[in-house]
Design a protein around this motif. Structure first.
Motif: not given
Length: 438
Positions: A114-134
């Motif tokens: 769980x802790x490993x994918x918690x880190x990945x889940x924290x990154x997913x919203x940032x991926x969306x933001x990066x795509x929106x900016x691009x």
């Protein structure tokens, strides 16, 4: 001959540093890659003009395989010859391959912690933001007229509501462009349209619309020679596995599947990946559905093209087939990466002359501008497609919004747009956010 007003070619050492840096920071998929390359090479460094950049991009969209890598190969080739193209293409993929290899081994060793994918889940919203900016950046540069905006909206509607394939959308954009150029050319000459590009001083860029590009004088003999070299390179790993690996039938199947995928699947990562997922899970039984979904999560946390997830598929296929062998998994990952990205070099080094013969053709330029506009619509769909699963993790119909994810998307957007914070810092903060949230 270069006049006193034209820029000198970039130093190869500077280009090498840029391509190496790009391989480690190019998060956000194709959209992110294109945005970073345009910002760095067009706006800041003036290595290539925007007209030349988007012309090459539009044609790369029509080729099978990852268009962002093909664009990098093409620009690297034009800046520093064959070695420039090879370096740009290899460094574009190498960092993400190394990271994904480590993450794949980490994944099978620790399991679904769980802790490993918690880190990945924290990154997913940032991926969306990066795509929106691009998306905002690409849209601003590609949507020249109201007709381009209309094409983008139609492309979005086609893929969002009717699930049209990328190939159909690109074909539709080309047909639309031909009709407009043939019957309504005046609509492309509005002041708020394409002609804004003509006010740009092309001489301020090293590689511009007036440059005579490498590959313009390519002969059939040279093209055949390069194709033969490609075939020989393709045969090297297959031959090695035939003589030295156990169960050659598995390696043959793996090689042929990913070669076919790389050579014949047009439309970018989001056309290729559903095909790979369906066949590797349901037809070939290389991995199960949950392992495939986990692969998407791993790939989203790495730089480089999202299609790199096929390398993870290769790893898991061999890992499962050879009873949990890390060595076999690593070998399959390297082989899959090699077979997936090798054709991009063939398409550019052999297809480069085609790119050059169409450059400067106003009709072709206008038609391809509609292809780029259609891609903006596809990217908008991608943003919503990925974003809804991040913001509504239990499904949109439940109306259960993940306020933490939504808040982090907004926060990341503010950091990038208002404070111009580097993507690397956004990634680090997001991983920490995921752990704290967990």
């Amino acid at each position: 001959m270069m006049s006193s007003f034209e820029r000198k070619p970039p130093v190869f050492k500077d280009a090498l540093k840029f391509w190496f840096k790009l391989g480690w920071i190019s998060f956000g998929g194709t959209v992110g890659h294109i945005n970073i390359m345009h910002d760095e090479m067009v706006t800041k460094r003036k290595w290539i003009s925007s007209s030349r950049f988007f012309h090459a991009l539009s044609l790369c969209m029509l080729l099978p395989g990852p268009e962002a890598q093909q664009l990098a190969i093409y620009i690297g080739w034009q800046l520093h010859g064959l070695k420039g193209g090879l370096i740009a293409g290899i460094l574009f993929v190498l960092p993400s391959m190394v990271i994904l290899l480590l993450l794949s081994m980490f994944y099978v060793y620790f399991g679904n912690q769980p802790w490993m994918f918690a880190m990945f889940n924290g990154f997913k919203p940032a991926v969306i933001a990066i795509i929106i900016v691009a998306l905002l950046g690409i849209g601003k540069k590609a949507l020249h007229t109201s007709l381009h905006v209309l094409v983008a909206l139609l492309a979005f509607a086609g893929i969002f509501f009717f699930n049209l394939s990328m190939l159909m959308i690109i074909t539709g954009a080309i047909v639309w462009g031909i009709v407009v150029w043939k019957f309504l050319p005046g609509l492309l000459d509005k002041k708020n349209g394409v002609n804004k590009e003509t006010t740009v001083d092309e001489r301020a860029y090293y590689f511009n619309k007036n440059s005579i590009a490498l590959g313009s004088d390519a002969t059939i003999k040279k093209s055949i020679k390069r194709t033969v070299v490609f075939i020989l390179l393709w045969l090297i790993p297959i031959t090695a596995f035939y003589f030295f690996a156990v169960d050659f039938s598995f390696w043959k199947q793996l090689s042929l599947f990913f070669t076919e995928t790389a050579l014949f699947t047009i439309g970018g990562s989001y056309t290729v990946l559903p095909y790979v997922a369906q066949f590797s899970v349901t037809k070939l039984n290389w991995l199960n559905k949950m392992q495939m979904i986990d692969g998407f999560a791993l790939a989203e946390t790495t730089p480089g093209p999202l299609i790199i997830v096929v390398s993870y598929v290769g790893f898991m296929a061999a890992y499962n087939h050879f009873s949990g062998s890390m060595l076999m998994g690593a070998g399959a990952l390297l082989l899959t990466t090699f077979l997936t990205f090798l054709p991009s070099f063939l398409f550019i080094f052999v297809g480069g002359p085609i790119i050059e013969r169409t450059h400067g053709n106003k009709a072709m330029g206008s038609i391809l501008s509609f292809v780029t506009a259609a891609v903006v619509g596809v990217i908008l769909n991608l943003t919503l497609f990925l974003g809804k699963d991040v913001v509504f993790p239990n499904g949109v119909s439940t109306h259960s919004i993940d306020l933490y994810a939504l808040g982090w998307i907004v926060f990341s957007l503010i950091l990038m747009k208002r404070f111009k914070l580097n993507v690397l810092y956004i990634i680090g903060l997001s991983l920490i956010f995921g752990l704290i949230h967990y």
